[in-house]
Design a protein around this motif. Sequence first.
Motif, PDB file in Angstrom:
ATOM      1  N   VAL A  65       0.742  -1.306   0.043  1.00 37.72           N
ATOM      2  CA  VAL A  65       0.016  -0.115  -0.067  1.00 37.72           C
ATOM      3  C   VAL A  65       0.909   1.323   0.054  1.00 37.72           C
ATOM      4  CG1 VAL A  65      -1.787   1.145   1.285  1.00 37.72           C
ATOM      5  CG2 VAL A  65      -1.907  -1.009   1.007  1.00 37.72           C
ATOM      6  N   ARG A  66       2.004   1.392   0.712  1.00 37.77           N
ATOM      7  CA  ARG A  66       2.703   2.362   0.970  1.00 37.77           C
ATOM      8  C   ARG A  66       3.597   2.685  -0.383  1.00 37.77           C
ATOM      9  NH1 ARG A  66       4.421  -0.113   5.839  1.00 37.77           N
ATOM     10  NH2 ARG A  66       6.604  -0.389   4.944  1.00 37.77           N
ATOM     11  N   GLU A  67       3.901   1.659  -1.053  1.00 38.66           N
ATOM     12  CA  GLU A  67       4.426   1.835  -2.449  1.00 38.66           C
ATOM     13  C   GLU A  67       3.342   2.335  -3.473  1.00 38.66           C
ATOM     14  OE1 GLU A  67       7.063  -0.766  -5.543  1.00 38.66           O
ATOM     15  OE2 GLU A  67       6.030  -1.726  -4.231  1.00 38.66           O
ATOM     16  N   ALA A  68       2.297   1.744  -3.341  1.00 33.84           N
ATOM     17  CA  ALA A  68       1.119   2.418  -4.410  1.00 33.84           C
ATOM     18  C   ALA A  68       0.864   3.933  -4.010  1.00 33.84           C
ATOM     19  CB  ALA A  68      -0.032   1.332  -4.117  1.00 33.84           C
ATOM     20  N   VAL A  69       0.958   4.156  -2.873  1.00 32.78           N
ATOM     21  CA  VAL A  69       0.542   5.485  -2.428  1.00 32.78           C
ATOM     22  C   VAL A  69       1.854   6.449  -2.904  1.00 32.78           C
ATOM     23  CG1 VAL A  69       0.357   7.075  -0.398  1.00 32.78           C
ATOM     24  CG2 VAL A  69      -0.766   4.977  -0.369  1.00 32.78           C
ATOM     25  N   LEU A  70       3.120   5.991  -2.812  1.00 35.57           N
ATOM     26  CA  LEU A  70       3.997   6.749  -3.314  1.00 35.57           C
ATOM     27  C   LEU A  70       3.833   6.841  -4.757  1.00 35.57           C
ATOM     28  CD1 LEU A  70       7.218   4.863  -1.519  1.00 35.57           C
ATOM     29  CD2 LEU A  70       6.691   7.396  -1.416  1.00 35.57           C
ATOM     30  N   TYR A  71       3.719   6.112  -5.657  1.00 39.74           N
ATOM     31  CA  TYR A  71       3.366   6.345  -6.933  1.00 39.74           C
ATOM     32  C   TYR A  71       2.465   7.231  -7.433  1.00 39.74           C
ATOM     33  CZ  TYR A  71       7.506   3.061  -7.752  1.00 39.74           C
ATOM     34  OH  TYR A  71       8.420   2.446  -7.916  1.00 39.74           O
ATOM     35  N   ALA A  72       1.164   7.177  -6.371  1.00 33.85           N
ATOM     36  CA  ALA A  72       0.217   7.897  -6.491  1.00 33.85           C
ATOM     37  C   ALA A  72       0.356   9.493  -6.244  1.00 33.85           C
ATOM     38  CB  ALA A  72      -0.957   7.763  -5.680  1.00 33.85           C
ATOM     39  N   ILE A  73       1.242   9.637  -4.967  1.00 35.36           N
ATOM     40  CA  ILE A  73       1.705  10.864  -4.890  1.00 35.36           C
ATOM     41  C   ILE A  73       2.751  11.474  -5.992  1.00 35.36           C
ATOM     42  CG2 ILE A  73       3.187  12.276  -3.378  1.00 35.36           C
ATOM     43  CD1 ILE A  73       1.946  10.737  -1.072  1.00 35.36           C
ATOM     44  N   SER A  74       3.495  10.750  -6.597  1.00 33.03           N
ATOM     45  CA  SER A  74       4.496  11.253  -7.552  1.00 33.03           C
ATOM     46  C   SER A  74       3.747  11.638  -8.798  1.00 33.03           C
ATOM     47  CB  SER A  74       5.529  10.116  -7.976  1.00 33.03           C
ATOM     48  OG  SER A  74       4.671   9.188  -8.856  1.00 33.03           O
ATOM     49  N   ALA A  75       2.489  11.222  -9.107  1.00 42.28           N
ATOM     50  CA  ALA A  75       1.564  11.623 -10.188  1.00 42.28           C
ATOM     51  C   ALA A  75       1.214  13.114 -10.009  1.00 42.28           C
ATOM     52  CB  ALA A  75       0.616  10.818 -10.552  1.00 42.28           C
ATOM     53  N   MET A  76       1.093  13.643  -8.833  1.00 34.73           N
ATOM     54  CA  MET A  76       0.554  14.827  -8.426  1.00 34.73           C
ATOM     55  C   MET A  76       1.350  15.299  -7.244  1.00 34.73           C
ATOM     56  SD  MET A  76      -3.171  13.918  -6.850  1.00 34.73           S
ATOM     57  CE  MET A  76      -3.353  12.232  -6.040  1.00 34.73           C
ATOM     58  N   PRO A  77       2.697  15.819  -7.203  1.00 33.93           N
ATOM     59  CA  PRO A  77       3.497  15.957  -6.079  1.00 33.93           C
ATOM     60  C   PRO A  77       2.928  17.219  -5.480  1.00 33.93           C
ATOM     61  CG  PRO A  77       4.765  16.456  -8.103  1.00 33.93           C
ATOM     62  CD  PRO A  77       3.231  15.596  -8.504  1.00 33.93           C
ATOM     63  N   ASP A  78       3.165  17.082  -4.188  1.00 30.31           N
ATOM     64  CA  ASP A  78       2.742  18.382  -3.358  1.00 30.31           C
ATOM     65  C   ASP A  78       3.844  18.726  -2.326  1.00 30.31           C
ATOM     66  OD1 ASP A  78       1.152  19.678  -1.067  1.00 30.31           O
ATOM     67  OD2 ASP A  78      -0.392  19.535  -2.614  1.00 30.31           O
ATOM     68  N   GLU A  79       4.085  19.825  -1.956  1.00 29.85           N
ATOM     69  CA  GLU A  79       5.018  20.304  -0.894  1.00 29.85           C
ATOM     70  C   GLU A  79       4.546  19.664   0.569  1.00 29.85           C
ATOM     71  OE1 GLU A  79       3.501  22.503  -3.009  1.00 29.85           O
ATOM     72  OE2 GLU A  79       5.242  23.612  -3.972  1.00 29.85           O
ATOM     73  N   ARG A  80       3.058  19.562   0.770  1.00 34.32           N
ATOM     74  CA  ARG A  80       2.866  18.848   1.932  1.00 34.32           C
ATOM     75  C   ARG A  80       3.334  17.253   2.237  1.00 34.32           C
ATOM     76  NH1 ARG A  80      -3.538  19.277   1.467  1.00 34.32           N
ATOM     77  NH2 ARG A  80      -2.997  18.876  -0.855  1.00 34.32           N
ATOM     78  N   ALA A  81       3.693  16.795   0.993  1.00 37.89           N
ATOM     79  CA  ALA A  81       4.131  15.272   1.338  1.00 37.89           C
ATOM     80  C   ALA A  81       5.359  15.061   1.504  1.00 37.89           C
ATOM     81  CB  ALA A  81       3.611  14.528  -0.027  1.00 37.89           C
ATOM     82  N   VAL A  82       6.178  16.457   1.586  1.00 40.46           N
ATOM     83  CA  VAL A  82       7.508  16.217   1.650  1.00 40.46           C
ATOM     84  C   VAL A  82       8.009  15.375   2.874  1.00 40.46           C
ATOM     85  CG1 VAL A  82       9.719  17.422   1.913  1.00 40.46           C
ATOM     86  CG2 VAL A  82       7.880  18.092   0.231  1.00 40.46           C
ATOM     87  N   ALA A  83       7.677  16.174   4.197  1.00 41.20           N
ATOM     88  CA  ALA A  83       8.027  15.496   5.395  1.00 41.20           C
ATOM     89  C   ALA A  83       7.689  13.981   5.790  1.00 41.20           C
ATOM     90  CB  ALA A  83       7.401  16.292   6.471  1.00 41.20           C
ATOM     91  N   PRO A  84       6.333  13.457   5.262  1.00 39.58           N
ATOM     92  CA  PRO A  84       6.080  12.130   5.388  1.00 39.58           C
ATOM     93  C   PRO A  84       7.096  11.396   4.243  1.00 39.58           C
ATOM     94  CG  PRO A  84       4.167  13.529   5.078  1.00 39.58           C
ATOM     95  CD  PRO A  84       5.252  14.492   4.935  1.00 39.58           C
TER      96      PRO A  84
END
Length: 567
Positions: free
Chosen positions: A160-179
């Motif tokens: 799940v974490r891996e799938a979420v990573l690739y989902a975020i890579s499709a729409m990167p957001d500054e809020r995701a940097v710390a996690p």
Amino acid sequence: MKKPSVIRIAILTVLLTALAVLVKEFAIPWLTESSDTRKAEQLLGRILATYPLTANSAKRGEAPLAAGDLLVATSRLIQYGEAAVPPLIALLNNDNPARVRFGVEYLSRIGGAAVPELVRLLHKGKPSARAAAADALGRICDPESMDALIAALSDPSPSVREAVLYAISAMPDERAVAPLVKLLKDPDPELRAAACSVLRIAGDERVARDLIVALSDESAEVRENAALALGEIAAPEARDQLVALLSDPNENVRYAAAVALGAMPTPRATDALIKALKDAYPPVRRAAARTLGKTGDPKAAEVLIKALTDVRPAPPFRSSGTEPSKPVASAAAGALGDLKAEEAVDPLIHAACSLDPNIHCAAITALGKIGSVKAAPTLLKYLVNQPPEMIIAAAIALGRIAAPTSLPEVRKIAEQSDNPATRLACNYVLYKLGQQDRLKEVLPSPEQAPQPISLERADLLATIKRPEAVAALAAGIGQDESEETAACVEALGRIGTEAAIAELVKALAQAESATLKCAIIRALADIGAPAALEAIEGATEDNAFFVRREAKRALRIAHMQRQEKTP
């Protein structure tokens, strides 16, 4: 029998009216929605009976569709929108991977209407369903799902974490940097490597220290991705660690280190890069050659001249998919041109005769940058019977050299040739040799005004610092993402005059495409003048993430270059 009072009639009327409103507002839509959902479910069953997912995949009693009706049915399923979401969501819980893929595909086509149910599934479905939900959200790219995706980075399931990573890579957001930084310490090396890749896309300078730590990771893929991310960020504090990685036992890590150093070149890396020119892995040698040209260190010329004999095609780099299959010699020739190495003229003249077009063109371009009159006779040969890009490269080189002895031969070629590229190139060279009336032949004619400026013409105009050239290139910038528009933007960046800056700033304000804005930012960064950097500063507040990222990166590199020029 008593007649009902007026008050009772009025109350009854109000109650009936209210009931009618409730039925209209709630009951009828609910019944309609339920009806649409049932229809969507039935249609999905028929699609699954036809679609080659598995044998006996349809529910009992559902007739398959005729082959010609399948496309119509899938289109209708998407048109049901929100009503089709529940049966498709149910597919994500299926044990059949083909059905899950089908569900992800069609939920992503439905788009925003599917997001609320996908977010719910992301939090409480079984692991495979949560991963599928993340996959679908990544395809939909709805910013409303970002908070849920960031929260899911802490999911207990690695898949799940891996799938979420690739989902975020499709729409990167500054809020995701710390996690994402927290995932650099994940026990799964594949997830750490994926986190580095997403941080590379994010391009946030705040994570440089964490990525430097990742350069020492036990996993080669993590080290590789961390190095590429640091190059994307352009973090000068990572240079020493990247230089050390040029000796890494893993070839992909060595390649990534050489590429990253190319984004922030320094003479301190010269010795290690010279050693890398002897690497057994051709992509490492190519990357080292390119980066040596950017260091500006003249002591690299000797080894780069030797590298001109490294003519075997290099295989594409495994991870990035961007390393072309070109010989090391072509990169060495380009580097020698960047260094303006006079001692390389004779070897480059020899390389210009290569049958490999990559080496041939790179050597011609390098000879033009060096500007030796000695190269003119060789370059004249390439104004005829060559592909357009070769002819233009030779013309630009001859224009830079501007050898008066070339004048009769260029005139002769111009008079005898009926090749449009050759005639354009000869007019350009004649203009550079002092025949000012030839400029009108290089500029696009008024009849061509509605037409895009060709790549070859834009390349020539980039070397003419005249208002007419700036105006022509500015007129060639459209709102599209075509190669011609990009060539005009790049050409204005190479001209670099105040007028060119003004046109680029105006184009940046008018641009609608994020890709076009990024191209304009790169052109302004190449100029580096205060007015250009001021425009880039304004782009750091753009609505598009990738525009903000490009602007911040350009400003970081400009700041780094200013610091290094300061004694």
